[in-house]
Design a protein around this motif. Structure first.
Motif, PDB file in Angstrom:
ATOM      1  N   LEU A 163       0.921  -1.126   0.076  1.00 26.92           N
ATOM      2  CA  LEU A 163      -0.013   0.019   0.018  1.00 26.92           C
ATOM      3  C   LEU A 163       0.710   1.430  -0.131  1.00 26.92           C
ATOM      4  O   LEU A 163       1.761   1.212   0.775  1.00 26.92           O
ATOM      5  N   THR A 164       0.716   2.232  -0.862  1.00 27.02           N
ATOM      6  CA  THR A 164       1.399   3.244  -0.916  1.00 27.02           C
ATOM      7  C   THR A 164       0.256   4.559  -0.451  1.00 27.02           C
ATOM      8  O   THR A 164      -0.571   4.861  -1.034  1.00 27.02           O
ATOM      9  N   LEU A 165       0.908   5.140   0.797  1.00 25.86           N
ATOM     10  CA  LEU A 165       0.313   6.130   1.426  1.00 25.86           C
ATOM     11  C   LEU A 165       0.706   7.623   1.186  1.00 25.86           C
ATOM     12  O   LEU A 165       2.043   7.540   1.117  1.00 25.86           O
ATOM     13  N   THR A 166      -0.036   8.531   1.511  1.00 25.98           N
ATOM     14  CA  THR A 166       0.754   9.986   1.252  1.00 25.98           C
ATOM     15  C   THR A 166       0.226  10.634   2.568  1.00 25.98           C
ATOM     16  O   THR A 166      -0.876  10.780   3.123  1.00 25.98           O
ATOM     17  N   VAL A 167       1.369  11.113   3.331  1.00 20.59           N
ATOM     18  CA  VAL A 167       1.192  11.680   4.470  1.00 20.59           C
ATOM     19  C   VAL A 167       1.645  12.853   4.341  1.00 20.59           C
ATOM     20  O   VAL A 167       2.724  13.411   3.770  1.00 20.59           O
ATOM     21  N   LYS A 168       0.649  14.079   4.996  1.00 23.04           N
ATOM     22  CA  LYS A 168       0.919  15.164   4.712  1.00 23.04           C
ATOM     23  C   LYS A 168       1.722  15.724   6.263  1.00 23.04           C
ATOM     24  O   LYS A 168       0.836  15.527   7.212  1.00 23.04           O
ATOM     25  N   TRP A 169       2.695  16.743   6.232  1.00 21.67           N
ATOM     26  CA  TRP A 169       3.039  17.054   7.699  1.00 21.67           C
ATOM     27  C   TRP A 169       4.090  18.183   7.384  1.00 21.67           C
ATOM     28  O   TRP A 169       4.816  18.274   6.409  1.00 21.67           O
ATOM     29  N   SER A 170       3.863  19.441   8.086  1.00 18.87           N
ATOM     30  CA  SER A 170       4.466  20.677   7.876  1.00 18.87           C
ATOM     31  C   SER A 170       4.670  21.276   6.593  1.00 18.87           C
ATOM     32  O   SER A 170       5.785  21.632   6.156  1.00 18.87           O
ATOM     33  N   GLY A 171       3.518  21.131   5.861  1.00 18.11           N
ATOM     34  CA  GLY A 171       3.384  21.710   4.403  1.00 18.11           C
ATOM     35  C   GLY A 171       3.819  21.116   3.266  1.00 18.11           C
ATOM     36  O   GLY A 171       4.051  21.378   2.283  1.00 18.11           O
ATOM     37  N   ARG A 172       4.217  19.773   3.737  1.00 16.32           N
ATOM     38  CA  ARG A 172       5.010  18.791   2.750  1.00 16.32           C
ATOM     39  C   ARG A 172       4.148  17.431   2.659  1.00 16.32           C
ATOM     40  O   ARG A 172       3.566  17.201   3.477  1.00 16.32           O
ATOM     41  N   GLU A 173       4.378  16.702   1.554  1.00 22.14           N
ATOM     42  CA  GLU A 173       3.599  15.518   1.477  1.00 22.14           C
ATOM     43  C   GLU A 173       4.806  14.412   1.165  1.00 22.14           C
ATOM     44  O   GLU A 173       5.781  14.649   0.663  1.00 22.14           O
ATOM     45  N   TYR A 174       4.462  13.264   2.014  1.00 23.57           N
ATOM     46  CA  TYR A 174       5.641  12.116   1.947  1.00 23.57           C
ATOM     47  C   TYR A 174       4.988  10.919   1.440  1.00 23.57           C
ATOM     48  O   TYR A 174       3.603  10.525   1.930  1.00 23.57           O
ATOM     49  N   THR A 175       5.523  10.156   0.804  1.00 19.59           N
ATOM     50  CA  THR A 175       5.077   8.744   0.327  1.00 19.59           C
ATOM     51  C   THR A 175       5.608   7.761   1.093  1.00 19.59           C
ATOM     52  O   THR A 175       6.758   7.494   1.153  1.00 19.59           O
ATOM     53  N   VAL A 176       4.491   7.143   1.534  1.00 16.20           N
ATOM     54  CA  VAL A 176       5.018   5.775   2.526  1.00 16.20           C
ATOM     55  C   VAL A 176       4.608   4.514   1.888  1.00 16.20           C
ATOM     56  O   VAL A 176       3.298   4.423   1.832  1.00 16.20           O
ATOM     57  N   ARG A 177       5.520   3.507   1.817  1.00 14.11           N
ATOM     58  CA  ARG A 177       5.073   2.443   1.410  1.00 14.11           C
ATOM     59  C   ARG A 177       5.141   1.415   2.506  1.00 14.11           C
ATOM     60  O   ARG A 177       6.154   1.232   3.261  1.00 14.11           O
ATOM     61  N   VAL A 178       3.938   0.524   2.547  1.00 12.44           N
ATOM     62  CA  VAL A 178       3.668  -0.302   3.716  1.00 12.44           C
ATOM     63  C   VAL A 178       3.102  -1.593   3.048  1.00 12.44           C
ATOM     64  O   VAL A 178       2.593  -1.813   2.017  1.00 12.44           O
ATOM     65  N   CYS A 179       2.821  -2.454   4.046  1.00 13.61           N
ATOM     66  CA  CYS A 179       2.385  -3.830   3.628  1.00 13.61           C
ATOM     67  C   CYS A 179       1.009  -3.943   4.366  1.00 13.61           C
ATOM     68  O   CYS A 179       0.934  -3.577   5.576  1.00 13.61           O
TER      69      CYS A 179
END
Length: 200
Positions: free
Chosen positions: A17-33
């Protein structure tokens, strides 16, 4: 039938699963199972943001905040979708001047007699953090103060917003009658909102 059910469970747990996490004005791509836990998700977010898992509060649409607060819950048990964005509220350690006490009712007996005579403001570790914050901080004046008005500084954490709430929507974190309070205060004071937490 049992074999088919097992295969379905296995495919769900192994699905990436590829999640988009928003924090401090930026977006981060996090890959998990799917077989990863919420704790593992927070650990991977920490690798990208440097916000420790214990400092993270995750907000996600249509999902109870209590489930994301439980690090042992498996992601395969949660209705996560790659198309939706998750918001993370948290602060990196270097931006925290004084560490918050997790449980004020717990007292460490060994601390008495050693640090009892040293105030928090006089501890060298806190002085170093304060000096670093002063050196790194850049003041940006956005609105000039009104003549004749005193300045009222309000801390956003636990004063204007209840960050320990299990609310799913950030708007639900507001204290009751917050807007009425700010409107009444602004008639007599200029208002400045302060926080050590990165929320932008």
């Amino acid at each position: 039938m049992a074999g088919e059910g097992s295969a379905t469970t296995s495919s769900l747990s192994e699905e990436e699963l590829t999640l988009t996490v928003k924090w401090s004005g930026r977006e981060y791509t996090v890959r998990v199972c799917g077989d990863d836990s919420v704790g593992e998700l927070k650990r991977r977010i920490c690798q990208l943001t440097n916000v420790l898992p214990k400092r993270q509060k995750l907000l996600y649409p249509k999902l109870l905040a209590s489930k994301l607060a439980d690090d042992s819950v498996l992601l395969s048990h949660l209705p996560l979708k790659s198309s939706l964005k998750m918001t993370m509220i948290g602060t990196v350690e270097d931006e925290i001047i004084v560490d918050q006490v997790e449980d004020p009712e717990i007292v460490d007996d060994f601390e008495f007699g050693q640090d009892e005579a040293v105030d928090i403001k006089d501890k060298e570790v806190n002085k170093q953090k304060l000096r670093r914050r002063i050196y790194q901080y850049k003041i940006e004046l956005r609105n000039p103060c009104r003549e004749g008005k005193k300045l009222l500084v309000l801390d956003i954490d636990y004063t204007l917003f209840d960050h320990r709430s299990t609310a799913e929507n950030p708007l639900q974190l507001m204290r009751p009658y917050l807007h009425e309070f700010l409107t009444a205060a602004y008639a007599e004071y200029d208002i400045m909102i302060w926080s050590a937490t990165s929320l932008a």
